[in-house]
Enzyme design. Structure first.
Site, mmCIF file in Angstrom:
data_model
loop_
_atom_site.group_PDB
_atom_site.id
_atom_site.type_symbol
_atom_site.label_atom_id
_atom_site.label_comp_id
_atom_site.label_asym_id
_atom_site.label_seq_id
_atom_site.Cartn_x
_atom_site.Cartn_y
_atom_site.Cartn_z
ATOM 1 N N CYS A 2 -4.781 14.643 18.022
ATOM 2 C CA CYS A 2 -4.794 16.096 18.183
ATOM 3 C C CYS A 2 -5.681 16.721 17.099
ATOM 4 O O CYS A 2 -5.645 16.323 15.948
ATOM 5 C CB CYS A 2 -3.416 16.744 18.097
ATOM 6 S SG CYS A 2 -2.281 16.159 19.351
ATOM 7 N N ARG A 27 -10.447 13.309 18.327
ATOM 8 C CA ARG A 27 -9.072 13.068 17.892
ATOM 9 C C ARG A 27 -8.069 13.073 19.049
ATOM 10 O O ARG A 27 -6.895 12.730 18.864
ATOM 11 C CB ARG A 27 -8.643 14.161 16.896
ATOM 12 C CG ARG A 27 -9.478 14.209 15.654
ATOM 13 C CD ARG A 27 -9.026 15.342 14.773
ATOM 14 N NE ARG A 27 -7.705 15.086 14.242
ATOM 15 C CZ ARG A 27 -7.465 14.453 13.110
ATOM 16 N NH1 ARG A 27 -8.465 14.009 12.381
ATOM 17 N NH2 ARG A 27 -6.237 14.269 12.699
ATOM 18 N N TRP A 75 -3.774 14.960 22.166
ATOM 19 C CA TRP A 75 -3.546 13.572 22.568
ATOM 20 C C TRP A 75 -2.046 13.489 22.797
ATOM 21 O O TRP A 75 -1.265 13.540 21.843
ATOM 22 C CB TRP A 75 -3.979 12.612 21.463
ATOM 23 C CG TRP A 75 -3.902 11.171 21.862
ATOM 24 C CD1 TRP A 75 -4.862 10.454 22.515
ATOM 25 C CD2 TRP A 75 -2.818 10.263 21.621
ATOM 26 N NE1 TRP A 75 -4.426 9.167 22.714
ATOM 27 C CE2 TRP A 75 -3.176 9.017 22.181
ATOM 28 C CE3 TRP A 75 -1.576 10.384 21.016
ATOM 29 C CZ2 TRP A 75 -2.349 7.900 22.135
ATOM 30 C CZ3 TRP A 75 -0.735 9.265 20.964
ATOM 31 C CH2 TRP A 75 -1.137 8.043 21.522
ATOM 32 N N ASN A 101 -0.036 19.161 15.346
ATOM 33 C CA ASN A 101 -0.441 17.757 15.407
ATOM 34 C C ASN A 101 0.649 16.964 14.706
ATOM 35 O O ASN A 101 0.996 17.276 13.572
ATOM 36 C CB ASN A 101 -1.794 17.578 14.689
ATOM 37 C CG ASN A 101 -2.158 16.129 14.486
ATOM 38 O OD1 ASN A 101 -1.728 15.262 15.241
ATOM 39 N ND2 ASN A 101 -2.951 15.857 13.456
ATOM 40 N N GLY A 102 1.198 15.958 15.394
ATOM 41 C CA GLY A 102 2.259 15.155 14.781
ATOM 42 C C GLY A 102 3.395 14.958 15.768
ATOM 43 O O GLY A 102 3.213 15.154 16.976
ATOM 44 N N GLU A 487 -12.774 -8.697 16.882
ATOM 45 C CA GLU A 487 -13.356 -7.352 16.864
ATOM 46 C C GLU A 487 -14.268 -7.139 18.083
ATOM 47 O O GLU A 487 -14.261 -6.066 18.688
ATOM 48 C CB GLU A 487 -14.109 -7.144 15.537
ATOM 49 C CG GLU A 487 -14.875 -5.848 15.388
ATOM 50 C CD GLU A 487 -14.021 -4.577 15.523
ATOM 51 O OE1 GLU A 487 -12.788 -4.660 15.544
ATOM 52 O OE2 GLU A 487 -14.636 -3.508 15.644
ATOM 53 N N LYS A 491 -13.738 -4.243 20.896
ATOM 54 C CA LYS A 491 -14.771 -3.274 21.272
ATOM 55 C C LYS A 491 -14.925 -3.209 22.780
ATOM 56 O O LYS A 491 -14.983 -2.138 23.371
ATOM 57 C CB LYS A 491 -16.140 -3.643 20.666
ATOM 58 C CG LYS A 491 -16.353 -3.419 19.216
ATOM 59 C CD LYS A 491 -16.347 -1.979 18.762
ATOM 60 C CE LYS A 491 -14.965 -1.460 18.552
ATOM 61 N NZ LYS A 491 -14.303 -1.583 17.304
ATOM 62 N N GLU A 494 -11.738 -1.615 24.570
ATOM 63 C CA GLU A 494 -11.438 -0.193 24.404
ATOM 64 C C GLU A 494 -12.451 0.733 25.067
ATOM 65 O O GLU A 494 -12.077 1.827 25.479
ATOM 66 C CB GLU A 494 -11.171 0.195 22.943
ATOM 67 C CG GLU A 494 -12.298 0.036 21.971
ATOM 68 C CD GLU A 494 -11.874 0.389 20.537
ATOM 69 O OE1 GLU A 494 -12.535 -0.064 19.617
ATOM 70 O OE2 GLU A 494 -10.884 1.127 20.341
ATOM 71 N N HIS A 510 -5.220 -25.381 23.290
ATOM 72 C CA HIS A 510 -3.757 -25.314 23.232
ATOM 73 C C HIS A 510 -3.186 -24.367 24.287
ATOM 74 O O HIS A 510 -2.037 -23.958 24.190
ATOM 75 C CB HIS A 510 -3.309 -24.900 21.830
ATOM 76 C CG HIS A 510 -3.734 -25.880 20.782
ATOM 77 N ND1 HIS A 510 -3.187 -27.142 20.684
ATOM 78 C CD2 HIS A 510 -4.706 -25.811 19.838
ATOM 79 C CE1 HIS A 510 -3.785 -27.797 19.691
ATOM 80 N NE2 HIS A 510 -4.712 -27.010 19.169
ATOM 81 N N LYS A 609 -9.310 8.887 17.922
ATOM 82 C CA LYS A 609 -9.947 8.281 16.754
ATOM 83 C C LYS A 609 -8.975 8.107 15.594
ATOM 84 O O LYS A 609 -9.014 7.120 14.879
ATOM 85 C CB LYS A 609 -11.119 9.174 16.341
ATOM 86 C CG LYS A 609 -11.914 8.668 15.175
ATOM 87 C CD LYS A 609 -12.824 7.564 15.603
ATOM 88 C CE LYS A 609 -13.631 6.983 14.478
ATOM 89 N NZ LYS A 609 -14.065 5.615 14.838
HETATM 90 O O1 M6R Z 1 -8.736 4.953 10.792
HETATM 91 P P1 M6R Z 1 -8.210 3.546 10.769
HETATM 92 O O2 M6R Z 1 -9.219 2.545 10.357
HETATM 93 O O3 M6R Z 1 -6.946 3.414 9.988
HETATM 94 O O4 M6R Z 1 -7.850 3.248 12.282
HETATM 95 C C1 M6R Z 1 -7.247 2.056 12.685
HETATM 96 C C2 M6R Z 1 -7.376 1.858 14.163
HETATM 97 O O5 M6R Z 1 -6.725 2.875 14.856
HETATM 98 C C3 M6R Z 1 -8.836 1.812 14.597
HETATM 99 O O6 M6R Z 1 -9.545 0.833 13.915
HETATM 100 C C4 M6R Z 1 -8.934 1.546 16.115
HETATM 101 O O7 M6R Z 1 -8.512 0.244 16.388
HETATM 102 C C5 M6R Z 1 -10.365 1.773 16.614
HETATM 103 N N1 M6R Z 1 -10.341 2.487 17.847
HETATM 104 C C6 M6R Z 1 -11.121 0.538 16.839
HETATM 105 O O8 M6R Z 1 -12.359 0.743 17.389
#
Ligand code: M6R
Length: 614
Positions: A2, A27, A75, A101-102, A487, A491, A494, A510, A609
């Site tokens: 948010c 956000r 969000w 927000n929260g 990672e 990517k 997501e 395994h 984000k």
């Molecule tokens: O702001 P942060 O690095 O603490 O965020 C952690 C995760 O939410 C963040 O890395 C998330 O996995 C990303 N969308 C990855 O691309």
């Protein structure tokens, strides 16, 4: 999660608020809304399901006049994303409007109490109860808005950043925070309010970051006033913003994510700058120097993080154990916070976070602190909550990251972890001078090597077309490159919504190897390192089952070329640094596959984000 924006001054508030919402849309982006007090003291609230652009279309025929307003991009946590659940929320009489927000954890009991008093709610959110409660307190206790907010917040359990306006007082915004970020921008006779500084930066560089349980009173013609919940006045600390506007624009790229991928040679230069001396014989992280004895005496390091930052932490584990000979444990912050972890004297906890606002990571920090640990933060967002909650730390200095999928922050985090490990190892004497000098030299050369990988962007785009319609992907790596495989898979999933799994290559046999057939693309990181031969055997096992192998190989490699279906070459570098270069083609591959599929790359579905709720 948010985004909150507020404006009070002489300008038309609407354009400032809408622009601010666009900047904060990363956000959260399932609904948006705005509240404005017009010249004739009407409190107008407009809200709409969808993105900020949908709100603009909805509001364009309405009365959008006024020099004061608050706005929100959501969000959803409580209540589906629809018009009714979008913020701002009116109070029962519609004379107050509030954005939040929260998460209000005790909202069901508060709501039931209000309902028993005859109030009827208009949404399914946890938020609406706050504004109802504030109005109820104002009426029953005959107090002003600020006092009512203080009293209401004493009853609220949970996390909040809130802002309220009242049609009875068109010259005032009241804002407060606890565990969710809030920044006040101070201009000439005007105030800005936002979840982070991005909506503020084009108007002023003077900001105040609110602390937990602080209330800001933004009043026309007066200086900013900050109080705590017990009405004690606090002198606001005005900071100067270092971000500039161009860092918040796409700079000619179709998406922030692509811009951020291409920025990496420069962002890593910035990350390294001033931390390695000219001769390449010394690495200086001031946080490490300031706490030299703690690092030299450390018995164990625990790294807490989430998502991409957790992947960087896994690489940090290799680096620190390898170079410094200190045992390292890597923990999901969300799990760590709900265990009863053993923290011993001599333990150091490192928290990694791009945003510096991740609720789980913050909670893990507080838990570790309460057990007496020394906490070191590795963050990107300057002035965010984590750098303020930790004892010391290092910024990664890669500039604002706006694309929801983290790219340049990941490489920045690994670069800082590399410098941290090198710096401790040098001081502990667990690394010989030649190895240290070679690694430092390689690190300095990483930006050039990334630039070389980026030259292959077109070729990777062409390759991506072959995989647009794949339903699954497997990513493999070993040693330092296992976290890079995780990672790469994250990517892809997501932003393209293709199911992808990352595995240590040898783990395939395994169980997961049962998934391999001619339809299964397998991305294998097979750079020339100490376990190169082993990785080749794992690739052979995939090929024997007809899997389609896309291999990331070192420049000039011939062996894997003869086995894999497709190869992407990356420059050779020292083994501990390979995940930095190997992750670049994985970022590009995910990006182009997502673009081919027509996905909203910068704002993928269901994500935000900055994850400020648990
Ligand atoms: O702001 P942060 O690095 O603490 O965020 C952690 C995760 O939410 C963040 O890395 C998330 O996995 C990303 N969308 C990855 O691309």
């Amino acid at each position: 999660m948010c985004g909150i924006v507020g404006y009070l001054g002489c300008r038309d508030a609407y354009p400032v608020l809408i622009k601010g919402l666009h900047r904060l849309e990363y956000r959260g982006y399932d609904s948006a809304g705005i509240a404005l007090i017009s010249g004739d003291n009407e409190l107008n609230v407009y809200k709409s399901k969808g993105k900020v652009a949908d709100l603009e279309r909805f509001a364009e025929s309405k009365d959008i006049s006024g020099n004061i307003g608050i706005a929100h991009t959501r969000w959803a946590t409580h209540g589906e994303p629809n018009d009714a659940n979008a913020h701002p929320h009116y109070s029962q009489s519609r004379s107050l409007a509030l954005i939040h927000n929260g998460i209000i954890e005790n909202y069901t009991s508060l709501r039931a109490e209000m309902e028993s008093k005859g109030f009827t709610f208009r949404s399914n959110t946890d938020t609406e109860v706050i504004v109802y409660l504030v109005e109820y307190i104002m009426q029953t206790n005959r107090v002003d808005l600020c006092t009512a907010v203080q009293l209401a917040l004493h009853q609220v359990v949970g996390a909040y950043a809130i802002a309220l306006i009242s049609k009875e007082n068109p010259d005032e915004i009241i804002a407060a925070r606890k565990s969710s970020p809030l920044v006040v921008g101070i201009g000439e006779d005007e105030f800005f309010l936002a979840s982070d500084a991005t909506p503020i930066v084009e108007y002023t560089d003077r900001v105040v970051y609110l602390n937990d349980e602080e209330i800001a009173i933004l009043r026309r013609g007066e200086a900013l006033k900050v109080l705590n919940l017990n009405n004690v006045e606090i002198t606001p600390e005005i900071k100067k913003l270092a971000v500039n506007l161009s860092q918040l624009e796409k700079g000619g790229f179709p998406h922030f994510m692509l811009k951020e991928i291409h920025e990496q040679p420069r962002t890593l230069q910035n990350c390294i700058r001033g931390r390695i001396n000219m001769e390449g014989t010394n690495v200086v992280l001031s946080g490490v120097i300031d706490n030299r004895e703690k690092f030299l005496q450390a018995k164990r390091i625990i790294i807490v993080a989430c998502g991409t930052s957790w992947h960087a932490a896994l690489i940090g584990e290799h680096l620190i154990e390898d170079l410094c000979r200190i045992p390292v444990e890597v923990e999901y912050a969300s799990e760590f916070r709900y265990r009863n972890p053993v923290i011993l004297p001599g333990d150091i906890v490192i928290a990694i976070s791009q945003s510096g606002e991740t609720a789980d990571t913050l909670a893990a920090i507080e838990l570790a602190k309460s057990k007496g640990a020394f906490i070191y933060g590795i963050c990107n967002a300057v002035g965010s909550s984590i750098p303020r909650a930790t004892h010391s730390g290092s910024y990664i200095h890669v500039g604002p990251e706006i694309g929801v999928a983290s790219t340049k922050a990941f490489t920045g985090q690994v670069t800082v972890l590399s410098m941290l490990a090198l710096s401790i190892a040098r001081q502990k004497d667990t690394i010989d001078v030649d190895t240290f000098t070679r690694l430092v030299k390689e690190l300095q050369d990483i930006p050039n090597k990334i630039a070389k990988v980026l030259e292959q962007a077109e070729a990777i785009r062409d390759l991506s077309k072959t995989f647009t319609y794949a339903h699954n992907f497997i990513y493999l790596g070993r040693g330092y490159n296992y976290p890079a495989a995780l990672e790469g898979a994250l990517k892809l999933k997501e932003i393209s919504y293709i199911h992808a799994e990352g595995y240590p290559a040898a783990e395939m046999k395994h169980g997961p190897i049962a998934l391999i057939d001619a339809e299964m693309p397998v991305v294998a990181i097979a750079t020339t390192d100490s376990i190169y031969e082993k990785t080749i055997s794992n690739i052979q096992e995939i090929k024997a089952r007809k899997g389609k192998v896309i291999a990331i190989v070192s420049e000039g490699d011939e062996t894997v070329h003869n086995i894999a279906d497709y190869c992407i070459e990356v420059p050779r570098t020292a083994e501990p640094l390979t995940p930095i270069v190997a992750s670049i083609p994985l970022q590009l591959l995910a990006y182009y596959i997502a673009v081919n599929k027509g996905r909203d790359v910068d704002q993928p579905r269901n994500l935000a984000k900055s994850v400020t709720v648990e």
